[in-house]
Design an enzyme around this catalytic site. Structure first.
Site: not given
Ligand code: CP3
Length: 344
Positions: A24, A28, A37, A74, A149
């Site tokens: 990652r 952010r 973003r 992703d 998921y």
């Protein structure tokens, strides 16, 4: 052109310093990422926009001396390619719609590479900008993690104690779970091949939910699907090195290293240093600085980097975190680590 350090490490060479990248690393904690973003309210659309995704991939490469870039995408793009609705809700993480029938997904699996060719375009754009000594990593979620998921989908039980329905379903509705795993093996192998063709030089398989499985389920839900995925990817023409990341399964990491034909094994934060050394005797390892320590910084961070260097520096090793970088990590701490290991 010299071979990138990351590839040399995966070839089993011991180097004067380990190659380094962070899971990652585009994210952010970077102000330039937050700015980009903000222009893309829909996260999936962001991942599928090659210009924006390439920019996100390259942001940490401009700032830091990382030895590898990982394509900005992703693991939840695959369910979308198989016809399941996926979206991200601010502050909540991923949301998925109802699980389509295994048959309808099997029909779509062959076209998964084609359906996600935007990710290939991102890889090509990044490769054109990246210096030759820095490697480009493509990735996919491992079948079980993506299935976790997908099965949870609209039930939304993840994070509510039992870590989702998928493990219960593996006992009560095995035909759905194992049928889905086979579909994911095919779709993921095709997706990885497409990424290699577009410029990925290393491919990583993220098994984020290998944690906490009894060993019989580890075998059927993790090990076997990884073996099938690697074999199918090779059959389709994938030749680049593969890194497997069976997160949270340190007790089974040696078995995984021995029985799965990946070229590197990524270890997580909780993996003891001596277990890492034993895995390293089998094949190159990657890991495993605590993301919380990277955030904390200070002398404790230097001391742990030194400890990792001491324990794993002799064998083939890729320096990384044990899990993804946290959104509130100070940039100075990333620089501190890179300086400490001589990469900046
Ligand atoms: O490492 C990189 O820099 C490459 C990009 C990357 C992302 N996700 C971007 C992302 C990679 C390799 C992933 C993998 C991924 N995605 C995993 C496996 C690794 C792991 O963390 O265990 C998983 C489980 C996912 C699914 C996922 N994506 C979740 C659960 C979330 C929400 C959590 C959160 O931090 O909000 C995401 C969103 C996501 N994927 C973000 C990024 C940068 C944050 C979204 C944002 O910017 O708003």
């Amino acid at each position: 052109m010299s071979t990138p350090l990351l590839i040399q490490a995966l070839q089993g060479r011991t180097l004067s310093r380990p190659p380094v990248w962070f899971m990652r690393q585009a994210g952010r904690y970077l102000p330039e990422y937050r700015e980009l973003r903000a222009k893309a309210p829909d996260f999936i659309a962001f991942c599928l926009n090659p210009e924006m995704a390439a920019e996100a991939t390259l942001q940490p490469m401009r700032r830091f001396g990382f030895d590898a870039a990982i394509v900005f995408a992703d693991i939840l793009l695959i369910p979308g390619a198989l016809g399941q609705k996926v979206w991200f809700e601010a502050g909540e993480g991923p949301r998925l719609g109802a699980l389509p029938s295994v048959q309808s997904m099997a029909d779509k699996a062959q076209q998964a590479g084609e359906a996600l060719k935007a990710v290939g375009q991102t890889l090509s754009l990044v490769r054109a900008e990246l210096e030759p000594e820095r490697a480009l990593i493509g990735f996919a979620g491992a079948p079980w993690t993506v299935a976790t998921y997908m099965v949870d989908g609209e039930h939304r039980t993840m994070g509510k104690g039992e870590r989702g329905l998928a493990r219960t379903y593996a006992y009560t509705q095995p035909e759905i779970v194992y049928g889905l795993l086979d579909v994911l093996v095919e779709a993921t192998a095709r997706y990885l091949k497409m990424q290699q063709d577009a410029g990925a030089q290393v491919l990583k398989i993220f098994e984020s939910w290998a944690e906490g499985l009894p060993d019989d389920l580890f075998e059927t839900l993790v090990l076997k699907p990884h073996q099938k995925l690697v074999a199918r990817a090779r059959e389709l023409g994938v030749t680049v090195p593969l890194i497997g990341f069976p997160r949270g399964s340190a007790a089974l990491a040696e078995r995984y290293a021995r029985e799965c034909d990946v070229q590197g094994v990524a270890l997580d934060t909780a993996c003891p240093l001596e277990v890492g050394q034993r895995v390293q005797a089998i094949k190159p390892i990657q890991g495993a600085l605590d993301p919380l320590l990277l955030r904390a910084g200070g002398d404790a961070l230097d001391r742990r980097v030194d400890q990792l260097m001491e324990a794993w520096g002799q064998g083939p090793w890729i320096f990384n975190l044990g899990h993804g970088i946290l959104p509130d990590v100070p940039i100075a701490h990333v620089e501190q680590v890179l300086k400490r290991i001589g990469a900046q």
